[in-house]
Design an enzyme around this catalytic site. Structure first.
Site, short mmCIF file in Angstrom:
data_model
loop_
_atom_site.label_atom_id
_atom_site.label_comp_id
_atom_site.label_asym_id
_atom_site.label_seq_id
_atom_site.Cartn_x
_atom_site.Cartn_y
_atom_site.Cartn_z
N HIS A 122 1.02 -1.12 -0.13
CA HIS A 122 0.03 0.36 -0.18
C HIS A 122 0.97 1.11 0.02
O HIS A 122 1.99 1.10 0.51
CB HIS A 122 -0.90 0.05 1.29
CG HIS A 122 -1.94 0.87 1.29
ND1 HIS A 122 -1.82 2.30 1.66
CD2 HIS A 122 -3.23 0.88 1.36
CE1 HIS A 122 -2.85 3.02 1.63
NE2 HIS A 122 -3.91 2.25 1.48
N ASP A 151 2.89 -4.47 7.86
CA ASP A 151 1.75 -3.93 7.56
C ASP A 151 0.58 -4.84 7.65
O ASP A 151 0.27 -5.60 6.94
CB ASP A 151 1.68 -3.20 6.24
CG ASP A 151 0.35 -2.69 5.80
OD1 ASP A 151 -0.86 -2.42 6.73
OD2 ASP A 151 0.11 -2.23 4.74
N GLN A 166 -4.64 -4.96 6.67
CA GLN A 166 -5.46 -6.02 5.97
C GLN A 166 -5.76 -7.33 6.71
O GLN A 166 -6.72 -7.95 6.83
CB GLN A 166 -4.89 -6.22 4.57
CG GLN A 166 -6.02 -6.46 3.59
CD GLN A 166 -7.37 -5.50 3.42
OE1 GLN A 166 -8.39 -6.01 4.00
NE2 GLN A 166 -7.07 -4.18 3.17
N LYS A 186 -10.61 -1.36 10.26
CA LYS A 186 -10.63 -2.68 9.58
C LYS A 186 -10.81 -4.01 10.44
O LYS A 186 -10.84 -4.98 9.83
CB LYS A 186 -9.15 -2.59 8.60
CG LYS A 186 -9.10 -1.83 7.34
CD LYS A 186 -8.19 -2.03 6.64
CE LYS A 186 -8.19 -1.33 5.15
NZ LYS A 186 -8.07 0.30 5.49
N CYS A 191 -4.55 2.50 -3.64
CA CYS A 191 -3.45 2.79 -3.13
C CYS A 191 -2.27 1.88 -3.42
O CYS A 191 -1.48 1.63 -2.30
CB CYS A 191 -3.61 3.21 -1.67
SG CYS A 191 -4.81 4.55 -1.45
#
Lengths: 153, 417
Positions: free
Chosen positions: B131, B207, B210, B233, B375
């Site tokens: 991202h 990251d 997600q 999220k 993104c």
């Protein structure tokens, strides 16, 4: 589904499937201007050739959704061969249309000026106004063209 | 359902009933929400936790001595403890920093840890499937101190190409990778890559934006060094992100934003920063959002992450096989074609129909998907795409959602065909 058909009118789908004035022009003499929609990744390249204050030729390449592609195709048909001053008026009228001033087009009153008549099929993009997030799709090519005209001044 | 009350056995219909937004009817159809990868839908327990704070306990944190101020502080710090438990932080809540979102988390990482620890020529190794939040802050740091930003390529099977990883690791001080691609659904082998990074003397940042609500997140087991994600999220509210790092690393990181709350002392000749997570939390923090996140953690724990993973795997498996068989190849999945190391994020390339138009037609069916580059423009360029239309599942998703998606995709193909 009436509102969806309002957006995707037959004229729009036709220009999407068979875009007019697609391609490139030798640059120079043509001016090459790029436009981007950073939110969706759409890209457009406008080639415009201005001679004696007339937009003698225009070609477009790039990729995008049916609204941005048909709008650029419709735009090219509307402005090609017109004096630059008239092109600017057509751009201004189209941007008015996108701001929701649809009263001038598509109303019971027939367009009264040559500029509005010149827009003709552009009125098909009127439905875009009801889908606010798509307005930037419809205006991408126009803003790019306006930028190109400004740069050629 | 009372906030945080455990759900005894996992039932997606129960989750649906807990999620107010799924009662919406749009264009005379019940909403089909397939955009959890962009933002997940909060259950009533989360919304009520935030309302309860505003209605009964509203006060600033870490300030007053009165009853409601103490309660507000307890809610805020309680959320930190809940998150520490949820990701199994070895030293607990002292390792949890709250930010505005995951993007701010990566900016904190780059501008605080990176600025102090990386010098010209040092390499940050990211991947082509990152991202922008895990790319741009490194480019910005490169402008400041001349680091190198290097990319692990993505192969044609939509997975990290680790063929040359040993040579890619040359000079690397930090590996910074997504646990699950927000475009492809690919789940990366973070535990193996953490071991590899450490073998090369590098740290690893993850990251987890997600992955956090779709797979178990055990930072101790993964043996990573930074773990960054956002509340919204994981069924929580917007406006709140989380950075976890080891206490020993956190203690050595310089402050990020300056102001109230992040200091130990301020004099006319200077200031002394606070210790612990407070050092990175300048100004009044998102207290209601922390209350919501605390409730979201309890809710997810009640559902059981293993249950969620299994449910979403079944949904994904069903959707992938139907998308492959329904459309004579006119709908292509941009991502792994099976559920091995893959989450419920399904990016679609529909023949002859731009993703924006796909999403617009789907909207008429009250199907919520996300069109665009997500993104992740380097990844889009890698696969020569401008955009995809992305459908993604959450714990409240049902195969019925896939039914409507497929019906709407047929309509889009007919309309533009």
């Amino acid at each position: 589904m009436s509102s969806l058909e309002d957006l995707y009118r037959e004229v729009i789908l036709d220009h999407y499937r068979s875009p007019r004035n697609r391609g490139e022009l030798p640059s120079p003499p043509a001016r090459r201007v790029e436009g981007f929609n950073p939110l969706c990744g759409d890209e457009i390249v406008v080639y415009l050739e201005v001679r004696d204050d007339v937009l003698v030729d225009i070609k477009l390449t790039g990729h995008g959704c049916s609204i941005s592609q048909s709008s650029s195709s419709l735009m090219s048909a509307a402005v090609k061969g017109k004096p630059v001053s008239q092109v600017r008026e057509i751009i201004a009228n189209f941007k008015q249309l996108m701001m929701g001033h649809e009263a001038t087009l598509g109303s019971d009153e027939a367009p009264t000026t040559a500029d509005l008549r010149a827009m003709g099929e552009l009125a098909a993009l009127q439905g875009v106004v009801k889908f606010p997030v798509r307005i930037k799709c419809a205006t991408l090519a126009w803003n790019t063209l306006a930028q190109g005209l400004d740069e050629s001044d | 359902m009372a906030p945080g009350e455990p759900v005894s056995s996992f039932d997606p219909r129960r989750v649906r009933a807990d999620t107010p937004l799924l009662r919406r009817v749009i264009n005379e159809r019940p909403i089909t929400y397939l955009d959890s990868a962009a933002s997940s839908l909060p259950p009533r327990a989360v919304i009520e936790a935030m309302s309860r704070y505003y209605e009964m306990r509203h006060a600033n944190v870490h300030r007053g001595v009165y009853q409601t101020a103490n309660e507000a502080t307890a809610i805020y710090e309680g959320a930190r403890e809940a998150i520490a438990r949820f990701i199994n932080a070895p030293a607990g809540a002292n390792e949890i920093v709250f930010t505005k979102n995951a993007t701010e988390g990566f900016n904190l990482l780059a501008k605080s840890w990176g600025h102090k620890n990386l010098k010209a020529g040092d390499v940050v190794l990211v991947s082509e499937m990152e991202h922008h939040a895990n790319i741009v802050p490194w480019f910005q740091l490169r402008e400041v101190n001349g680091i190198e930003v290097r990319f692990i390529p993505v192969n044609d099977d939509f997975r990290l190409d680790l063929t040359d990883i040993e040579s890619l690791m040359e000079g690397v001080k930090l590996v910074s990778l997504t646990a699950m691609s927000n475009v492809l659904g690919t789940i990366n082998p973070i535990k193996d890559l953490a071991a590899l990074a450490h073998r090369h003397g590098a740290l690893i940042a993850v990251d987890a934006a997600q992955s956090v609500a779709h797979s178990p997140s055990d930072v101790t087991d993964l043996d990573v060094d930074f773990f960054i994600f956002s509340a919204h999220k994981m069924l929580g509210p917007t406006g709140l992100g989380v950075v976890w790092t080891r206490e020993a690393i956190l203690d050595q990181m310089p402050p990020f934003l300056g102001g109230g709350g992040m200091i130990a002392d301020v004099r006319v000749d200077g200031y002394t920063p606070a210790n612990g997570p407070s050092r990175f939390e300048a100004g009044t923090p998102p207290i209601a959002e922390a209350a919501g996140l605390g409730a979201a953690v309890l809710y997810l724990e009640g559902l059981g992450m293993a249950n969620i993973v299994e449910h979403e795997r079944n949904l994904t498996s069903d959707a992938l096989s139907r998308l492959a068989s329904e459309f004579d190849g006119r709908v292509r999945v941009i991502g792994p074609s099976d559920t091995h190391s893959r989450g419920g994020v399904i990016s679609l390339d529909v023949e002859g129909v731009h993703p924006h138009d796909v999403a617009q037609v789907l909207d008429q069916f009250a199907v919520c998907v996300r069109p665009g580059h997500h993104c992740a423009k380097p990844l889009m360029r890698r696969f020569n795409l401008a955009a995809t239309a992305r459908a993604s599942f959450g714990p409240y998703s049902l195969t019925r959602d896939t039914d409507v998606l497929i019906e709407a995709l047929h309509h889009a193909l007919t309309m533009f065909g």
